[in-house]
Structures are given as structure tokens and as C-alpha cells.
Design an enzyme around this catalytic site. Structure first.
Site, PDB file in Angstrom:
ATOM      1  N   ASP A 202      25.994 -17.193  17.162  1.00  0.00           N
ATOM      2  CA  ASP A 202      26.163 -15.744  17.121  1.00  0.00           C
ATOM      3  C   ASP A 202      26.988 -15.245  18.322  1.00  0.00           C
ATOM      4  OD1 ASP A 202      24.999 -13.246  15.779  1.00  0.00           O
ATOM      5  OD2 ASP A 202      24.518 -12.877  17.875  1.00  0.00           O
ATOM      6  N   GLU A 268      30.902 -17.437  15.686  1.00  0.00           N
ATOM      7  CA  GLU A 268      31.250 -16.082  15.267  1.00  0.00           C
ATOM      8  C   GLU A 268      32.063 -15.464  16.390  1.00  0.00           C
ATOM      9  OE1 GLU A 268      29.321 -11.750  14.173  1.00  0.00           O
ATOM     10  OE2 GLU A 268      28.570 -12.941  15.828  1.00  0.00           O
TER      11      GLU A 268
END
Ligand code: GLC
Length: 541
Positions: A202, A268
Site C-alpha cells: 500500500d 501501489e
């Protein structure tokens, strides 16, 4: 060939996939009971958005224990079962790993905030007030709404501010601290030893922050937040894609590389600069994959724009890194809503065309749950919004519209639950659901499944090279080839027929408008939104 290069990933938002215990929220047992569906569909790997204990301020992206399962989703035994059931079917399981922040209720933060001298005092980014007694600088939270909101929150116990680039319930970790690095390493190893197949990492773009705490330089545009990126338009965000991120990512990769069978890391990243730096392109031992978000922002019914994205990606990635394409995820609108707006009359043909596009690209595709049905945004009225960011930017569509329950059938709650789910279900449309579409061989679902089958059978599509041709009008054409064979992909992004020429004798491998095996020779008139994958046929003498 590494498995993650050949795989098609399916992104599950666990709260919304399937509710097994009728509390209105999806769970792990619910996912297990749909494992046969995933196998039938033909995906190779699933990525689960966070399933760890969490106060759910950001619906699981605020983790309070990295090594547990939130009771809302089940328990560790159920997770072990999920892993076993997936692996038994040849499906890999990738978890969401958040290394940049933790919940304000995580024991690490609870200890850290108590004093300036405890053993975790330096695990977060603490700072004294600025000269005027307020926050140390002008950094803003990505979750700022109508008014810019500081990324600093005051804690009286310490008499200091802590940094939170997202909500104040998500406290940014100080990744420069070796103890924090070790603690995160143990978390990764815990899951790797359990046998998970890798991590979606993330927000890698904001792992490290500017240590000098300089103010963000202001740009001369009005402040109009409607997405995370709005902030970067208002300010130059000096915390994005710092070079120190690379060291952390290399360390993570070194850890995952110790495990066999091979594990995957998917980053990401917020920008092309980040993607290029984080992959092997600029140095070995970096991430395996990083999402190419261009299509998430720009994919549309425009052959030229789509061609340019591919051309540029191929040019930059060449053979040094593997592209990873995605149309949609849990942080924005569903892609069909994004490209079609309010007019859904062409939803089905466009969904099939876009499926053919995604699944014939060179690179690893990610499908967001429900895309295979042609799901679109579900309207969520203000009083049903739950995402704090969505509330803050209302009436912009926010994120809840794309997180609504998976549509399994056309019963009251779409077969997701027996009770009113946590977000509204899309009940207006009785045909966009698994049960209905499985019976219809012309459905979006049937087409996705056939495309996945073709991709699995054809080495050209899984790992072959790509040769792009200049688009003709709205028609796009490219070849996928290995040393010994080739396929031609032809796509019409227009709502009107489009002629294309230059064809030898070919046979349809799969098509949205034509039967498999149909021969095509010479010029071709593509139907509106038609997609065809063609294989050359030796001409008879
Ligand atoms: C990532 C997640 C998003 C979350 C944010 C903060 O961007 O995809 O859902 O809100 O990180 O952790």
C-alpha cells in the site's frame, strides 16, 4: 517464467464480496464459499484488501494488529482454510501490506504517544509545534475535504504533533527507525511463513517523508479536492516518491526472495516516476510489479489515447520490467461508470470490448471484483455514505460507489447477505449478476470467462511480445507473438462501424461479435465496439 507474469489477478474487497454470517459485511468464510466461482471464472490469484484487526476508520487500511484477523472477517483458522482452499484450486493469495502507517489504536502508537521517552517514542513522526504554536508545517492530509486539513494532530500527553498523511486515525510510521523496520520485517515473515504468495504494498509512494519538514510549495491553482491527487495539484507534494523509498522496497524484495515457491510484490505507486524507479528498470532487486495506473485515470473509448499509453509503457519498460494493468480499484469509480458517464445503453458491448483489451495486453492484468459482470457505480445517498473521504468530498462520487456488494443474484440483497448490507446494493438492475450471467452465453461474465480461457491457452497472450500499429480512426490493432506463433488483436473503440485493411487469411480465436473459427480474409468492417483476436491461417494452394 515467473507465475505472477502469467497470472490474472482478481482484487477482492472482503467487506463486499460475500457475507456468510449475515451481519451485512463480507467475510473470509464468504470468500471460501465462492472459491469454486473464482476457479470457474479462471483467475489465477486473488488480492485481498486488508483483513487485519482494525477500528475500520479507513475500512481496514487502519490496522491495529498486523498479525491477526479482524473478527468481522473471521479468525486465523478461517484464514488458514482460505489459503488451503485457494491453493488446492491452484489460486494464489496475495495480502495487502501497509508499511507506512498504523491505526491510532495500534499498541505501537498507544505506547509511543504516552511520553517522549518510552521504547517506541521514535516509532512515529513526532514534532514540536511550529513557530506560531500550530502544526509544524503546511502539510495536508490526503483526506482533506472542502477545506484543506493539516496532516498533523496534537497529542497533549506528549505535547507534540504526530504526522498522518491520511486520516488522523492513521499515524505515519517512522521508517527511518531500524526498530520499526525490524518490526515490519517480522510481520512480512509471519505471513510468508504461513504460505501467502506475496503482498500488494500500500502507498509505497509515501513511505518516507522529507526529513527537513519544508513547507509544500504552493501552486497557483484553486483548491478543489475530489480525489487524492487534487492535493498534489494544489501543492507540490515533496513527500511523494522520495529516493529513500527504494531502500525499503529493496529490503522487502530481499525478504520475499528468500521464500520458495516464488512470492510476488506489487506496489501501489502514485506516479510514473515512482513506478519506473520501483521496478527492476533502474536497478535490480526492486518490486516485481507496480500498478500502471494510466488506464485507471485515462482509459476510455479512444484508440489513440490507449495506443499512446501502450506505446509509452512498452518503450519505457522494454524487457526490463513487466507491466501491470488495472482499470479500477477500491479507491475510485468503477471503470465503466468513469468512461460511460450516465448513459449505460452501451454498457455490455463496452464491457466486453474492454475485457478483450485488458486480457490481451502484455503484462499482468488485475480485475476488480464485479468488473467481470459489467458492474457500474452503485448510487450511494449521502446518509448511507460511510467512507470519511467520500463524505468530505461529497457530492463528488467518492469511493463507496465502487465498494458496494458483489452482485451474485437478483434477490433483495443480491445474494450477498440476508440482511441490509453495510453499503447499498445495486437493485435497479436485475441482469448484472452472477446467476443470471452464468446462464447467458452472451453475457459480460461469459465473455470474461472465455477470454480468461483463451489467455490461459495461448502463450502469445501470456508472455509473448507485442507489436503495436498506428490506430486507424477508432480501430486499434496489435500483434502478440512468440518465436513460433502470433495473434492479432483488433478493437473498435467507436459506436459506429470501422473499416480496417491489411489482413491475410485469419481465423477468429475469440470475438465479441463473431464465432470462433470464422475465417476473415482481406479488408474487415468492424462492428461498433467489436473486439476480435485472430490467428493467421496458412492459405491453401
Ligand atoms: C491506499 C489505499 C486506500 C487507503 C490509503 C491509506 O491508497 O488503497 O484505500 O485509504 O492507502 O492507507
Amino acid at each position: 517464467m515467473s507465475w505472477w507474469k502469467e497470472a490474472v489477478f482478481y482484487h477482492i474487497y472482503p467487506r463486499s464480496f460475500n457475507d456468510s454470517n449475515d451481519d451485512g459485511v463480507g467475510d473470509l468464510a464468504g470468500i471460501i464459499s465462492k472459491m469454486d466461482y473464482l476457479q470457474w471464472l479462471g483467475v489465477d490469484a486473488i488480492w485481498l484488501s486488508p483483513i487485519f484487526p482494525s477500528p475500520m476508520a479507513d475500512f481496514g487500511y487502519d490496522v491495529s494488529d498486523f498479525q491477526g484477523i479482524d473478527p468481522l472477517f473471521g479468525d486465523m483458522k478461517t484464514f488458514d482454510k482460505l489459503l488451503a482452499e485457494a491453493h488446492r484450486r491452484g489460486i494464489k493469495v496475495v495480502l495487502d501490506q501497509i508499511c507506512h502507517n498504523v491505526s491510532s489504536r495500534h499498541p505501537w502508537f498507544l505506547e509511543s504517544k504516552e511520553s517522549r521517552t518510552n521504547s517506541k517514542a521514535d516509532w512515529f513522526i513526532w514534532h514540536d509545534p511550529g513557530e506560531e504554536g500550530g502544526p509544524p508545517n503546511n502539510w495536508l492530509s490526503f483526506f482533506s475535504g472542502k477545506k484543506p486539513e493539516s496532516a498533523w494532530e496534537w497529542v497533549p500527553e506528549r505535547g507534540q504533533y504526530y504526522l498522518h498523511l491520511f486520516s488522523k486515525d492513521q499515524c505515519d510510521l517512522n521508517l527511518r527507525n531500524p526498530d520499526v523496520q525490524r518490526a515490519l520485517e517480522l510481520v512480512l515473515r509471519f505471513w510468508l511463513e504461513k504460505g501467502v504468495d506475496g503482498f500488494r504494498l500500500d502507498s509505497v509512494s509515501v513511505y518516507f517523508k522529507d526529513p527537513s519538514l519544508h513547507d509544500y510549495p504552493k501552486r497557483s491553482v484553486p483548491y478543489e479536492p475530489s480525489s487524492f491527487s487534487a492535493l498534489s495539484q494544489y501543492y507540490v507534494d515533496i513527500n511523494l516518491e522520495r529516493p529513500e523509498n527504494l531502500l525499503a522496497l529493496e529490503r522487502i524484495r530481499a525478504i520475499t526472495d528468500e521464500y520458495k515457491p516464488e512470492r510476488v510484490t506489487v506496489g501501489e505507486s502514485a506516479s510514473e516516476k515512482g513506478i519506473l524507479a520501483y521496478l527492476d528498470i533502474s536497478g535490480p532487486g526492486r518490486l516485481n510489479l507496480a500498478f500502471n495506473f494510466e488506464f485507471l485515470n485515462t482509459v476510455g473509448l479512444d484508440a489513440r489515447a490507449n495506443y499512446e499509453v501502450l506505446r509509452r509503457t512498452e518503450e519505457l519498460f522494454d524487457t526490463r520490467a513487466w507491466p501491470c494493468y488495472v482499470y479500477g480499484h477500491h479507491d475510485g469509480s468503477r471503470f465503466l461508470s468513469r468512461i460511460l458517464g450516465e448513459d449505460m445503453t452501451q454498457r455490455k458491448p463496452v464491457a466486453k470490448l474492454m475485457a478483450a483489451f485488458l486480457l490481451t495486453l502484455r503484462g499482468t492484468p488485475f480485475i476488480y471484483y464485479g468488473e467481470e459482470l459489467g458492474m457500474v457505480n452503485t448510487p450511494v445517498p449521502f446518509d448511507r455514505l460511510v467512507d470519511p473521504f467520500g463524505k468530505a468530498i461529497w457530492p463528488a462520487p467518492g469511493r463507496d460507489v465502487a465498494r458496494t456488494p458483489m452482485q451474485w443474484n437478483n434477490s433483495q440483497y443480491c445474494g450477498f447477505s440476508e440482511v441490509e448490507p453495510w453499503l447499498p446494493v445495486n437493485t435497479g438492475d436485475l441482469e448484472t449478476n452472477v446467476a443470471h450471467e452464468q446462464q447467458d452465453r452472451f453475457s459480460v461474465l461469459s465473455f470474461y470467462r472465455s477470454m480468461l480461457g483463451v489467455r490461459k491457452q495461448r502463450p502469445e497472450l501470456r508472455y509473448g511480445g507485442v507489436r503495436l500499429y498506428e490506430p486507424v480512426g477508432q480501430a486499434m490493432e496489435y500483434e502478440r507473438y512468440t518465436d513460433s506463433s502470433r495473434l492479432t488483436v483488433v478493437l473498435n473503440f467507436a459506436d459506429r462501424p470501422q473499416p480496417v485493411d491489411r489482413f491475410g487469411t485469419t481465423a477468429v480465436v475469440i470475438g465479441t461479435h463473431r464465432k470462433t473459427g470464422e475465417r476473415i480474409a482481406g479488408d474487415l468492417l468492424l462492428q461498433p465496439y467489436e473486439a476480435i483476436v485472430l490467428s493467421p491461417v496458412a492459405t491453401e494452394v
